[in-house]
Motif scaffolding. Structure first.
Motif, PDB file in Angstrom:
ATOM      1  N   TRP A  68      27.967 132.989  42.854  1.00 51.69           N
ATOM      2  CA  TRP A  68      28.673 134.386  42.110  1.00 51.69           C
ATOM      3  C   TRP A  68      29.423 132.684  42.485  1.00 51.69           C
ATOM      4  N   ASN A  69      29.463 132.495  44.229  1.00 46.15           N
ATOM      5  CA  ASN A  69      30.060 131.523  44.670  1.00 46.15           C
ATOM      6  C   ASN A  69      30.190 129.894  43.862  1.00 46.15           C
ATOM      7  N   PHE A  70      29.200 130.019  42.447  1.00 44.24           N
ATOM      8  CA  PHE A  70      30.228 128.778  41.888  1.00 44.24           C
ATOM      9  C   PHE A  70      31.313 128.781  41.087  1.00 44.24           C
ATOM     10  N   GLN A  71      31.673 130.092  40.615  1.00 50.48           N
ATOM     11  CA  GLN A  71      33.280 130.702  40.340  1.00 50.48           C
ATOM     12  C   GLN A  71      34.065 130.607  41.380  1.00 50.48           C
ATOM     13  N   THR A  72      33.680 130.660  42.892  1.00 47.94           N
ATOM     14  CA  THR A  72      34.385 130.485  43.476  1.00 47.94           C
ATOM     15  C   THR A  72      35.383 129.679  44.187  1.00 47.94           C
ATOM     16  N   ALA A  73      34.102 128.943  44.279  1.00 46.84           N
ATOM     17  CA  ALA A  73      33.871 127.438  45.362  1.00 46.84           C
ATOM     18  C   ALA A  73      35.143 126.596  44.841  1.00 46.84           C
ATOM     19  N   ALA A  74      35.779 126.543  44.037  1.00 49.77           N
ATOM     20  CA  ALA A  74      36.940 125.758  43.614  1.00 49.77           C
ATOM     21  C   ALA A  74      38.507 126.264  44.291  1.00 49.77           C
ATOM     22  N   TRP A  75      38.273 127.712  44.876  1.00 49.26           N
ATOM     23  CA  TRP A  75      39.140 128.411  45.378  1.00 49.26           C
ATOM     24  C   TRP A  75      39.840 127.495  46.425  1.00 49.26           C
ATOM     25  N   GLY A  76      38.964 126.944  47.131  1.00 54.04           N
ATOM     26  CA  GLY A  76      39.031 126.030  48.790  1.00 54.04           C
ATOM     27  C   GLY A  76      39.981 125.641  48.882  1.00 54.04           C
ATOM     28  N   SER A  77      39.491 124.100  47.775  1.00 57.11           N
ATOM     29  CA  SER A  77      40.223 123.327  47.588  1.00 57.11           C
ATOM     30  C   SER A  77      41.072 123.128  46.589  1.00 57.11           C
ATOM     31  N   TYR A  78      41.503 124.223  45.695  1.00 63.02           N
ATOM     32  CA  TYR A  78      42.957 123.900  45.263  1.00 63.02           C
ATOM     33  C   TYR A  78      43.635 125.156  46.022  1.00 63.02           C
ATOM     34  N   GLN A  79      43.549 125.937  46.972  1.00 64.72           N
ATOM     35  CA  GLN A  79      44.549 126.471  47.067  1.00 64.72           C
ATOM     36  C   GLN A  79      45.160 125.748  48.287  1.00 64.72           C
ATOM     37  N   VAL A  80      44.046 124.324  49.166  1.00 64.35           N
ATOM     38  CA  VAL A  80      44.704 123.612  49.956  1.00 64.35           C
ATOM     39  C   VAL A  80      46.140 122.480  49.624  1.00 64.35           C
ATOM     40  N   THR A  81      45.618 121.912  48.445  1.00 64.98           N
ATOM     41  CA  THR A  81      46.065 121.500  46.867  1.00 64.98           C
ATOM     42  C   THR A  81      47.354 121.659  46.357  1.00 64.98           C
ATOM     43  N   MET A  82      47.424 123.593  46.560  1.00 60.86           N
ATOM     44  CA  MET A  82      48.620 123.813  45.956  1.00 60.86           C
ATOM     45  C   MET A  82      49.686 124.212  47.413  1.00 60.86           C
ATOM     46  N   ILE A  83      49.122 124.283  48.458  1.00 57.84           N
ATOM     47  CA  ILE A  83      50.113 124.911  49.024  1.00 57.84           C
ATOM     48  C   ILE A  83      50.884 123.362  48.927  1.00 57.84           C
ATOM     49  N   SER A  84      49.949 122.473  49.770  1.00 58.01           N
ATOM     50  CA  SER A  84      51.189 121.082  49.940  1.00 58.01           C
ATOM     51  C   SER A  84      51.986 121.282  49.289  1.00 58.01           C
ATOM     52  N   GLU A  85      52.029 121.385  47.661  1.00 60.49           N
ATOM     53  CA  GLU A  85      52.495 121.732  45.959  1.00 60.49           C
ATOM     54  C   GLU A  85      54.063 122.157  46.657  1.00 60.49           C
ATOM     55  N   VAL A  86      53.657 123.393  47.378  1.00 61.44           N
ATOM     56  CA  VAL A  86      54.759 124.588  47.287  1.00 61.44           C
ATOM     57  C   VAL A  86      55.555 124.385  48.865  1.00 61.44           C
ATOM     58  N   VAL A  87      54.913 123.780  49.694  1.00 56.15           N
ATOM     59  CA  VAL A  87      55.676 123.299  50.993  1.00 56.15           C
ATOM     60  C   VAL A  87      55.837 122.198  51.163  1.00 56.15           C
ATOM     61  N   PRO A  88      57.582 122.300  51.905  1.00 53.32           N
ATOM     62  CA  PRO A  88      58.076 120.241  52.200  1.00 53.32           C
ATOM     63  C   PRO A  88      57.535 119.427  53.011  1.00 53.32           C
ATOM     64  N   ALA A  89      57.083 117.903  52.362  1.00 56.70           N
ATOM     65  CA  ALA A  89      56.231 117.847  52.802  1.00 56.70           C
ATOM     66  C   ALA A  89      56.194 117.998  54.646  1.00 56.70           C
ATOM     67  N   PRO A  90      56.990 117.139  54.838  1.00 60.98           N
ATOM     68  CA  PRO A  90      57.034 116.767  56.682  1.00 60.98           C
ATOM     69  C   PRO A  90      56.622 118.234  57.578  1.00 60.98           C
ATOM     70  N   LYS A  91      56.882 119.293  56.260  1.00 52.13           N
ATOM     71  CA  LYS A  91      56.399 120.509  57.023  1.00 52.13           C
ATOM     72  C   LYS A  91      55.242 121.327  57.066  1.00 52.13           C
ATOM     73  N   ALA A  92      53.945 120.684  55.999  1.00 59.47           N
ATOM     74  CA  ALA A  92      52.812 120.638  55.313  1.00 59.47           C
ATOM     75  C   ALA A  92      52.093 120.655  56.735  1.00 59.47           C
ATOM     76  N   TYR A  93      52.471 120.391  58.002  1.00 57.22           N
ATOM     77  CA  TYR A  93      51.160 121.240  59.305  1.00 57.22           C
ATOM     78  C   TYR A  93      52.044 122.579  59.757  1.00 57.22           C
ATOM     79  N   MET A  94      52.920 123.158  59.373  1.00 55.35           N
ATOM     80  CA  MET A  94      52.949 124.067  60.513  1.00 55.35           C
ATOM     81  C   MET A  94      53.394 125.257  59.324  1.00 55.35           C
ATOM     82  N   PHE A  95      53.085 124.422  57.657  1.00 57.15           N
ATOM     83  CA  PHE A  95      52.613 125.710  56.826  1.00 57.15           C
ATOM     84  C   PHE A  95      50.758 126.075  57.139  1.00 57.15           C
ATOM     85  N   PHE A  96      49.914 125.067  57.399  1.00 57.95           N
ATOM     86  CA  PHE A  96      48.552 124.827  57.615  1.00 57.95           C
ATOM     87  C   PHE A  96      48.029 124.983  58.650  1.00 57.95           C
ATOM     88  N   ALA A  97      49.095 125.213  59.818  1.00 58.11           N
ATOM     89  CA  ALA A  97      48.958 126.040  61.007  1.00 58.11           C
ATOM     90  C   ALA A  97      48.718 127.457  60.872  1.00 58.11           C
TER      91      ALA A  97
END
Length: 188
Positions: A68-97
């Motif tokens: 079933w990991n076939f269905q869920t694996a892309a979640w990991g890469s997409y969530q990081v990409t989405m976080i970078s879309e919804v936070v201000p770029a200079p503050k991204a390190y704080m959100f990832f932390a």
């Protein structure tokens, strides 16, 4: 089992990437799909609270969960990409932390909560899946209401306001002039 999970996850990630190139769906759609797909094993495990004939009571179900990991694996890469879309770029390190701290904390506290649920359910491990399903459902519903386009506009306004607060007019004009000169050099 780990090899099956890794192969399923890797092939699933490539598959979703190819689907995105073909159908051009948004990153949010990819994240939402992954979030919903992570709910399926929790729901399946929760059903085992009421029956002993299925829901992680047989070895083959654990193998299928790895596939079933076939269905869920892309979640990991997409969530990081989405976080970078919804936070201000200079503050991204704080959100990832922040997400890293929350992830580590839930990884530490989660087993204690699950153990407490299992103990209260008279040592039925399937009871903990309902908690996981509920928490995942709250996350998926919340994710559904995230407006990435509005977040991008809000980020731009925030960065403009921050620039006005932290930098004087002369500094902003100087930075604009340097940027125009760099663009002129690239073009010419």
């Amino acid at each position: 089992m780990q090899l099956v999970a890794d192969l399923s996850g890797g092939s699933g990630t490539v598959f979703v990437l190819l689907l995105q190139k073909k159908f051009r769906f948004s990153v949010k759609a990819g994240v939402f799909y992954g979030a919903c797909m992570t709910l399926v094993p929790s729901l399946w495990g929760g059903i085992g609270y009421f029956t002993n004939t299925s829901s992680f009571h047989h070895e083959c179900e654990f193998w299928l969960a790895q596939c079933w990991n076939f269905q869920t694996a892309a979640w990991g890469s997409y969530q990081v990409t989405m976080i970078s879309e919804v936070v201000p770029a200079p503050k991204a390190y704080m959100f990832f932390a922040l997400f890293n701290v929350v992830g580590k904390t839930s990884g530490f506290i989660g087993p204690f909560v699950s153990s407490a649920i299992i103990a209260r359910a008279k040592d039925n491990p399937s009871a903990a899946y309902w908690f996981l399903f509920a928490m995942g459902s709250v996350g998926a519903i919340t994710l559904y209401f995230v407006d990435t386009d509005k977040a991008k506009r809000d980020n731009a306004k925030y960065l403009e306001r921050e620039a006005r607060e932290y930098y004087g007019t002369a500094q902003r004009e100087q930075a604009k002039q340097i940027e125009e000169e760099e663009n002129h050099i690239k073009i010419g």
